[in-house]
Design a protein around this motif. Structure first.
Motif, PDB file in Angstrom:
ATOM      1  N   ASP A  45       3.665  29.718 -14.897  1.00 50.35           N
ATOM      2  CA  ASP A  45       2.760  28.711 -13.569  1.00 50.35           C
ATOM      3  C   ASP A  45       4.315  28.995 -11.803  1.00 50.35           C
ATOM      4  N   GLY A  46       4.354  30.379 -11.855  1.00 48.31           N
ATOM      5  CA  GLY A  46       5.663  30.597 -10.214  1.00 48.31           C
ATOM      6  C   GLY A  46       6.738  29.663 -11.483  1.00 48.31           C
ATOM      7  N   MET A  86       5.546  38.937 -16.364  1.00 41.56           N
ATOM      8  CA  MET A  86       6.864  39.326 -15.825  1.00 41.56           C
ATOM      9  C   MET A  86       7.892  38.491 -16.567  1.00 41.56           C
ATOM     10  N   HIS A  87       8.498  39.386 -16.238  1.00 40.65           N
ATOM     11  CA  HIS A  87       9.959  39.100 -16.991  1.00 40.65           C
ATOM     12  C   HIS A  87      11.642  39.611 -16.847  1.00 40.65           C
ATOM     13  N   ARG A  88      12.448  39.395 -16.583  1.00 38.46           N
ATOM     14  CA  ARG A  88      13.911  39.342 -16.242  1.00 38.46           C
ATOM     15  C   ARG A  88      15.026  39.042 -17.221  1.00 38.46           C
TER      16      ARG A  88
END
Length: 311
Positions: free
Chosen positions: A192-193, A225-227
């Motif tokens: 959610d951003g 998305m992940h980092r």
């Protein structure tokens, strides 16, 4: 995972389904891989990094002048890594600098992770209402799945605000099983951003879903998305195993998960996994939606071509 064998099975299956639908990530314990094996893998991986990779990483940092950067670096990850391929053929005997005992331990670890990956896929099938084994079959291709492990270390970084440990991306493949450091954090997912920490937990395995599962489930489950944020203190260990389709596997939404209204206007394309990987290699750190669109366009172009025409 032990709760799947008792009275709490239904509640646990619901938890997993909720995680897949709304998070793309979940963390499991009591998964059947012995804590002794995990401890040995961790000890040997950290030892191998210290002995064989740490100095090389420091030399790379010095040669690129990374300690003195003043602006954000967007084409580099602050990680030291090597890759083990398990299926369809192992390359573990070809990786330089690995001690024989470490090779043996990683082979055993890979066998256990492969079993766990297939177990997870069957759990997903049950939650999705697909026949048992559907996802494994969808991944199979002509030579079975592609399966490999990326072994990474994220050393202390002087400027974590300017250099990411690993830039934001979704994973291209099927199901990813991560054994991560239980002391040094850094993994984050986008929800959610907002970027949310995936907390280190002793002896846990983090599961996340790749782009292929999003396509096969027709978007019911999504890759996220992940980092990795590099830390100023401590080296973070990350052992990520990727259970992916075979290179020639044809990937498309499971017909049972596509309703009639969507059939004529599919959101997700049909493609060969190897073709997807070629595109992904060029645009890994960009949004996934244009990748899906590119294959949809390619399909439409193919359909429009007169089958008798020759070039």
């Amino acid at each position: 995972m032990e709760k799947l064998n008792g009275e709490e099975r239904s509640a646990t299956m619901n938890l997993i389904n909720d995680a897949c639908e709304n998070w793309g990530f979940f963390e499991i314990v009591h998964h059947g891989i012995s804590t002794e094996l995990l401890d040995t893998v961790e000890k040997m991986t950290k030892g191998h990094y210290k002995k064989c990779m740490e100095e090389r990483f420091k030399e790379m940092v010095a040669s690129k002048g990374l300690e003195a950067v003043q602006s954000e670096i967007e084409d580099l990850d602050w990680e030291s890594t090597f890759y083990l391929r398990h299926l369809p053929e192992s390359n573990i005997s070809e990786i330089p600098d690995l001690e024989d005992e470490y090779r043996k331990v990683m082979k055993e670890f890979a066998k256990e992770i492969e079993k766990l990956a297939e177990n997870i896929l069957d759990i997903l099938c049950e939650n999705l209402g697909l026949e048992k084994g559907y996802l494994k079959k969808a991944f199979y291709g002509s030579k079975g799945p592609t399966f490999g492990t990326k072994v990474s270390n994220y050393p202390p970084c002087p400027k974590p605000d300017l250099i990411k440990g690993l830039r934001a991306h979704t994973d291209a493949g099927g199901v990813i099983l991560l054994f991560q450091d239980d002391k040094v954090s850094g993994l984050q997912l986008l929800k959610d951003g907002e970027w949310i920490d995936v907390p280190p937990m002793h002896h846990s395995i983090v599961i996340n879903l790749g782009d292929q599962l999003e396509v096969i489930t027709n978007g019911r489950y999504k890759s996220v998305m992940h980092r990795v944020i590099a830390q100023t203190d401590g080296t973070r260990m990350s052992i990520a195993s990727f259970y992916n389709p075979g290179s020639d596997a044809v990937i498309y939404p499971a017909p049972e998960l596509v309703n009639k209204a969507e059939e004529k206007n599919n959101i997700y394309p049909k493609f060969v996994f190897e073709d997807y990987m070629k595109l992904y290699a060029q645009v890994k750190f960009q949004a996934k939606e244009p990748r899906f669109e590119a294959f949809k366009t390619a399909m439409e172009d193919t359909i429009r071509v007169d089958p008798i025409a020759t070039v």
